[in-house]
Each structure stands twice: as C-alpha cells, then as structure tokens.
Scaffold this motif. Sequence first.
Motif: not given
Length: 246
Positions: A46-50, A73-83
Amino acid sequence: MPELSEGGGQAGLVRAIQQRVKYPMRALRYGIQGQSEVSFVVAPDGSVRRVKIMRSLEADTDSAVVQAVRQLPRLAPGVQFGKSVACVLTAPITFQLDGLSRLARSKRPVPAADSLQLYTAVEQMPIYQGKLGYKGLAADLNAEYLRLRAESGCFVPSTNLGLLVTVGPGGTLYDVQRVQHDPKEYDVLRAEYGDAVAVQEEEDLPPACLALLAQAARNLPRVAPAFANGKRVAMRLQLTLLAPDK
C-alpha cells in the motif's frame, strides 16, 4: 485497483492528490494554469513509490504534484486473484485559479506560438458550461458516447479509460486520443516484485469507436477556450471515460 482506505476508487484518489497540492507562489504570482499528469506505483503493502511526472506543466507545479502524491497515506493495495499486487496509476492534476482577474500578480508572458500549437501553461483555463474544472465535461462526453453507441454497436468499456481531448481556439473539441501507459514500467516492477504485479489490461478502442468518441465530443456545447498572451489558444485536457458501473 488501489484506493484510499475509506474507499472512493480512483476518483477519490485523484481528489486526495488534488487537495494536497499547494499552488506554488511563483505560479500564483504569474497566474500559471494548466494540467500535468503524474504516474506512481502502489506497492503490495500500500505504500506509494516511483512518483514520476508524465506530462509537465512547469518545474514548480511539477514539484508540488510530486510532493502531494508522496503525502498520500498508506493505501489499500490492488488485489489480483486474492493477492495484493503492485499497480501503476496515472492521474491528471489541474492547476486553475478562481477569480483570476482579482489576483494581484506580476505579468509573465506565456511563450508565443500560433493558435494550432497545444499550450500547457495558459493565463486562463478552458471553461465548460460556465464552470472551471472538467467533471461536467467528462460526464457529458460519457453520456453522449453511450447514447451514440446504442445505435452504432460500439462496445462499452469495462474499465475506466483515460482520454486526451483538445479544446480548439474556437471552443470546439477534437483530436480525441487514448492515454497509453508505458509498458516498460511493468518490466521494472516485475524485476522488483516478481509475479506480484497487476498488469492493467487496457481495452483498446477500435478506430470506429474512437471516431464515435470524437463525434460525441463535437456534439457537446462549445467550451470557452484557453487564453494565452490575450489570445485564444488550443489546449489538451485529460478526461476519463467511465465504465458504466464505476
């Protein structure tokens, strides 16, 4: 796709960046307005980089955008196939001044060019239906495209599509193009995160559907064009064609 912890989707994320942008004093003094485009990676944690400017306005405004993205702020990350996976996002950030004529500022000439050159920094941003900002313009373009496609058979995108639209000196909308992501960015991410990378499957608009979008743009009311050096000039804006369920 990644989003704020409280939700809101990509629109909420763009709003959060826009709210954190501090208008540089130099840009205020000289009345600099325009759009820039920023790209950044949301890591699996969930961290923002690059953070990277994809379309520059000016050095001071570019720095303000980069700083605003880094303040997320720290984000809810992307999810693909439950990961949780790393995702590349892009966002258009607009610099515009309300009550521009009332601001006391030094006169700074915008670089001269003929009216067919696309400007980035202008004295006055385009105005649609009496309002600064492009939420209404994007919504009307979306609605008109959906109306026309019902008769044409063009597909409705299942994901949001970034569009570049030019506002001509006469206020007409033309030269509709797709916003394309740099595929090399994904190669860099794979080297860092391995398989935990979400490659955004961008739906390609067939030429006929892109032409239909251009027709939808032409059907909209004229836009009050951008002004630079006291003259009407052409300026390119980034809009979003929303998927119906977004």
